[in-house]
Design a protein around this motif. Structure first.
Motif, PDB file in Angstrom:
ATOM      1  N   VAL A  91       0.528 -13.117  -8.567  1.00 26.42           N
ATOM      2  CA  VAL A  91       1.219 -12.811  -7.311  1.00 26.42           C
ATOM      3  C   VAL A  91       1.842 -11.410  -7.379  1.00 26.42           C
ATOM      4  O   VAL A  91       1.635 -10.580  -6.492  1.00 26.42           O
ATOM      5  CB  VAL A  91       2.303 -13.877  -7.015  1.00 26.42           C
ATOM      6  CG1 VAL A  91       3.193 -13.426  -5.876  1.00 26.42           C
ATOM      7  CG2 VAL A  91       1.649 -15.202  -6.689  1.00 26.42           C
ATOM      8  N   LEU A 151      -0.901  -8.578  -7.506  1.00 26.74           N
ATOM      9  CA  LEU A 151      -1.518  -8.262  -6.209  1.00 26.74           C
ATOM     10  C   LEU A 151      -0.526  -7.539  -5.304  1.00 26.74           C
ATOM     11  O   LEU A 151      -0.885  -6.595  -4.589  1.00 26.74           O
ATOM     12  CB  LEU A 151      -1.997  -9.550  -5.531  1.00 26.74           C
ATOM     13  CG  LEU A 151      -3.206 -10.239  -6.161  1.00 26.74           C
ATOM     14  CD1 LEU A 151      -3.450 -11.581  -5.517  1.00 26.74           C
ATOM     15  CD2 LEU A 151      -4.436  -9.370  -6.028  1.00 26.74           C
ATOM     16  N   THR A 152       0.744  -7.969  -5.360  1.00 26.25           N
ATOM     17  CA  THR A 152       1.738  -7.344  -4.491  1.00 26.25           C
ATOM     18  C   THR A 152       1.960  -5.885  -4.872  1.00 26.25           C
ATOM     19  O   THR A 152       1.984  -5.005  -4.010  1.00 26.25           O
ATOM     20  CB  THR A 152       3.067  -8.116  -4.596  1.00 26.25           C
ATOM     21  OG1 THR A 152       2.787  -9.502  -4.500  1.00 26.25           O
ATOM     22  CG2 THR A 152       4.022  -7.696  -3.508  1.00 26.25           C
ATOM     23  N   ALA A 166      -0.090  -3.939  -6.481  1.00 26.40           N
ATOM     24  CA  ALA A 166      -1.306  -3.175  -6.202  1.00 26.40           C
ATOM     25  C   ALA A 166      -1.386  -2.826  -4.723  1.00 26.40           C
ATOM     26  O   ALA A 166      -1.864  -1.758  -4.353  1.00 26.40           O
ATOM     27  CB  ALA A 166      -2.534  -3.977  -6.620  1.00 26.40           C
ATOM     28  N   ALA A 167      -0.897  -3.720  -3.868  1.00 26.51           N
ATOM     29  CA  ALA A 167      -1.023  -3.486  -2.435  1.00 26.51           C
ATOM     30  C   ALA A 167       0.059  -2.550  -1.917  1.00 26.51           C
ATOM     31  O   ALA A 167      -0.210  -1.688  -1.092  1.00 26.51           O
ATOM     32  CB  ALA A 167      -0.961  -4.811  -1.691  1.00 26.51           C
ATOM     33  N   TYR A 168       1.294  -2.706  -2.394  1.00 27.06           N
ATOM     34  CA  TYR A 168       2.388  -1.952  -1.769  1.00 27.06           C
ATOM     35  C   TYR A 168       2.891  -0.778  -2.594  1.00 27.06           C
ATOM     36  O   TYR A 168       3.572   0.096  -2.074  1.00 27.06           O
ATOM     37  CB  TYR A 168       3.535  -2.906  -1.428  1.00 27.06           C
ATOM     38  CG  TYR A 168       3.099  -3.994  -0.475  1.00 27.06           C
ATOM     39  CD1 TYR A 168       2.823  -3.688   0.857  1.00 27.06           C
ATOM     40  CD2 TYR A 168       2.917  -5.299  -0.900  1.00 27.06           C
ATOM     41  CE1 TYR A 168       2.393  -4.664   1.725  1.00 27.06           C
ATOM     42  CE2 TYR A 168       2.488  -6.285  -0.031  1.00 27.06           C
ATOM     43  CZ  TYR A 168       2.221  -5.960   1.282  1.00 27.06           C
ATOM     44  OH  TYR A 168       1.786  -6.925   2.145  1.00 27.06           O
TER      45      TYR A 168
END
Lengths: 204, 299
Positions: free
Chosen positions: A85, A88-89, A91-93
């Motif tokens: 979790v 991914l967070t 990496a995205a933001y």
């Protein structure tokens, strides 16, 4: 035990008395590998804090559901879920920071400190106590990473948080992984010295 | 027996919950991640071309993407290019042009694909596959953006990847129509901070700026201290006209290696050299074919 310990005690325990890096000497791999700058230390520290708190709470909630024979695999599964979790967070933001420390976020799964806290504390204690314990341990780790990162960034590249403060690079060696051990060793000595100093003062 | 069943049941439930949480996170974050990557790439493209978000690219300019594929048919290989058709602004669809390895034209096939789907690798591959037939296998290799102004070529933007000191380094370069370097941007790398990571600093990457194609073909790395005035020019500490003059003076100079990171410096310089040389060779072949077959493209 949980009733005797107030939440503040649990938190300070993780930061000072049982600091994961300087006292328990657990999870040295990231402490040495990633703490080359303050920013890296902060980012990994926050990731570990998040994983530690969520895993502790999850295990504490599910402690009656987890079969004792397979508790370790369940811990790993829990940790892996929360690591995915946060991975991914980030990496995205926060793509810029993630580019530098991506592989280290993934190996949080194998951090000894998290499994150890789940086994020693969260699987026996109620949810609130586990939350405070996880928070303390995570903050202790964060503090350790920031302190090591501060020393290494200042001495290695003469900067703090990417801003050039010294104008020159005193010791390039401090950027390299081996210097991480030196800094951790010196910090351990410093922490023990402070503790010994206060114990002495109390006595006499 | 009962214990085993309990364990199986509880582990399965735990795994299902864990999978659901991870899947939900993926769905939520994936969109943001893609948007981020796209925004970053766009920003790099703008800055390489000397534009920014406040100073956008004028309408007369067009960006035309060319995708290169390797086509395998039995043990025969050929190169395929997916190119947009028609003049700029007309939206004439796409065509897949196959060229043999020795540079001669094989065939051209219409590809049914809309403008916004061409960037999605899955949709693009499926459309090309449908156009070339099932007996041939296609494999995507790289993509180039041709920038035009009033139908004339202004620059080429290339993506590239090559091994660095630790892992692969991904870069984006801009070349002018004579294949001279317009700019270099490091997109992704995992070099050591303070050492190899300096490749993304202006004083290193701007050394490639304005190097003529003849120089790039024989680009080397030198281990020597960089002259002070050159550093100032590269870092943009002096005004633009003076900086340009100094850059001009050093344009035939080899790349000054980074202190303590000769391997990273060498990797970037030979990577850039390789990408540029190969691109120039391939584009000449493609241009020859386009001209020979009188295929009208917007670039």
């Amino acid at each position: 035990m949980a009733n005797e310990n107030s939440s503040i005690q649990l938190v300070t325990n993780g930061i000072l008395k049982e600091n994961p890096i300087f006292k328990l000497a657990l999870s040295m791999c990231p402490a040495v590998g990633i703490s080359t700058t303050v920013m890296n230390g902060v980012m990994l520290g926050i990731a570990v804090l998040f994983v530690q708190v969520f895993s502790s709470v999850t295990i504490s909630l599910l402690k009656n559901f987890i079969h004792p024979r397979i508790r370790i695999p369940t811990y790993t599964l829990t940790i892996a879920t929360w690591v995915t979790v946060i991975d991914l967070t980030l990496a995205a933001y926060f793509p810029a920071a993630y580019a530098q420390m991506g592989i280290f976020v993934k190996i949080i799964v194998a951090f000894a400190i998290i499994t150890m806290r789940l086994e020693m504390f969260a699987c026996k204690e109620p949810v609130t106590a586990s939350f405070w314990d996880g928070l303390g341990m995570g903050l202790g780790f964060l503090l350790g990473m920031v302190v090591i990162g501060f020393v290494r960034e200042l001495l290695g590249s003469g900067a703090i948080l990417g801003y050039d403060v010294l104008g020159f690079k005193p010791l390039l060696f401090f950027i390299l992984p081996s210097a991480g051990f030196f800094v951790v060793g010196l910090m351990m000595g410093f922490f023990n010295w402070i503790e010994a100093f206060y114990a002495e003062r109390k006595k006499g | 027996m009962k214990m085993i069943l309990t364990i199986i049941f509880r582990l399965t439930v735990s795994c299902l919950i864990a999978g659901t949480i991870m899947g939900m996170t993926f769905i939520v974050t994936n969109k943001a991640k893609k948007a981020n990557e796209f925004a970053r790439e766009e920003k790099v493209v703008y800055s390489l071309m000397g534009y920014s978000h406040d100073n956008p690219i004028p309408d007369s300019m067009g960006m035309h993407e060319v995708f290169r594929y390797v086509v395998t048919e039995g043990d025969q290989q050929s190169i395929g290019y997916l190119v947009p058709m028609g003049a700029h602004g007309e939206g004439g669809g796409f065509s897949f042009i196959r060229i043999s390895l020795d540079g001669t034209f094989i065939d051209q096939a219409e590809v049914v694909l809309s403008e916004d789907k061409v960037r999605e690798i899955g949709d693009r591959d499926a459309a090309i596959q449908a156009a070339v037939g099932d007996s041939r296998q296609i494999r995507f290799t790289d993509q180039t953006i041709v920038v035009t102004d009033h139908g004339k070529r202004l620059a080429y933007l290339l993506h590239g990847k090559f091994p660095g000191f630790k892992t692969n380094i991904a870069v984006m370069l801009a070349l002018d129509p004579a294949y001279s370097m317009v700019g270099l941007e490091v997109m992704e790398h995992e070099e050591d901070p303070g050492l190899g990571a300096e490749i993304e600093q202006d004083y290193f990457k701007n050394q490639f700026k304005y190097k003529p194609f003849d120089k790039i073909k024989s680009l080397e790395v030198v281990k020597a201290p960089m002259p002070g005035e050159y550093v100032d020019a590269l870092e943009g500490r002096i005004d633009e006209a003076d900086a340009l003059k100094i850059m001009e003076q050093y344009k035939d100079q080899d790349i000054y290696a980074l202190t303590g990171a000769t391997i990273s410096s060498d990797a970037v310089s030979s990577g850039v050299k390789g990408i540029t040389k190969k691109f120039a060779y391939r584009l000449d072949i493609l241009d020859n074919v386009l001209e020979g077959q009188q295929i009208e493209v917007p670039f």
